[in-house]
Design an enzyme around this catalytic site. Structure first.
Site: not given
Ligand code: DX5
Ligand code: ZN
Length: 236
Positions: A15, A40, A42, A44, A73, A75, A144, A152, A186
């Site tokens: 990611s 990947h 992410d 958001m 992905h 979100m 998820m 992290g 993930d």
């Protein structure tokens, strides 16, 4: 006699959330040269999740630099406009959370209409029942193993039985003549737990801080692949 099971070949999808954004292009090139399979993204929006990352322009910028699968992905809510923007920006796989679309079947169809592989993302508390009437619409299922929004975090162990349930549903679908469906995980994936995640049935592994936080990408990727191979040998 325990039944042997051969899972689809494992794929590693670092990611970029944990990459050094002052040199993102080099980071992507380095991690792919170190043996990663997908990249990947992410995405958001600080609405669906309490964080804000990046949009289609980053995908558009990176697209010409690699032939690797860009796995987006979302979100974010709503999703349909972003689906079209990321598809046009060069995404290959687009997944979204069913809670973020009022018309999940239509949003999945929109992804495929743009020539991308389509999938749903299941938060730790989201039921797999969303799969009930959508199996023919899915090219990938993403579970998820953290609550979305940040890299992290620690792996949520209850994801393992949920992965096994998803694997059983996908295998039943394929054995009945259905299309293949990737099973991706993930959040909190590390060298130390990736073997157990593989044993639970995953074939695609997102890892952000476990890879981009390390000085030697090839070393950590090799360690992950060894752990996966040991898990597969144990299942044989
Ligand atoms: C959460 C993100 C993270 C990221 C992986 O919203 O989706 O799970 O991809 O981050 P690590 O591997 O650092 O948990
Ligand atoms: Zn993700």
């Amino acid at each position: 006699m325990t039944a042997t099971r051969t899972l689809p070949q494992a794929r590693l999808a670092p990611s970029i959330l944990s990459a050094d954004f002052t040199r993102l292009g080099q980071e992507v090139s380095d991690v792919l040269n170190a043996g990663a399979d997908w990249i990947h993204f992410d995405v958001m929006d600080n609405h669906f999740v309490p964080n804000l990352t990046f949009g289609p322009m980053i995908c558009e910028a990176l697209r010409p630099t690699t032939d690797a699968v860009i796995d987006v992905h979302l979100m974010a809510e709503p999703v349909d406009a972003l689906i079209t923007m990321f598809a046009k920006a060069g995404a290959n796989v687009i997944t979204f959370h069913p809670e973020a679309s009022h018309h999940v079947h239509r949003s999945l169809s929109l992804i495929r209409d743009h020539g991308c592989r389509a999938g749903l993302v299941f938060n730790p508390a989201t039921s797999l029942n969303w799969m009930d009437h959508l199996m023919d619409q899915l090219d990938i299922v993403l579970l998820m193993s953290v609550n979305p929004g940040f890299g992290g975090q620690s792996f949520i162990e209850s994801t393992l039985p949920k992965l096994a349930q998803a694997r059983a549903r996908i295998d039943a679908h394929v054995n009945a003549g259905g299309q293949p469906i990737a099973l991706e995980v993930d959040g909190g994936v590390k060298v130390q737990n990736i073997g157990r995640i593989r044993q639970a049935g995953a074939d695609t592994f997102v890892a952000g801080s476990a890879i981009f936080g390390q000085p030697d990408y090839a070393k950590v990727i090799d360690q992950m692949r060894l752990a996966i191979a040991q898990a597969d040998a144990g299942a044989a």
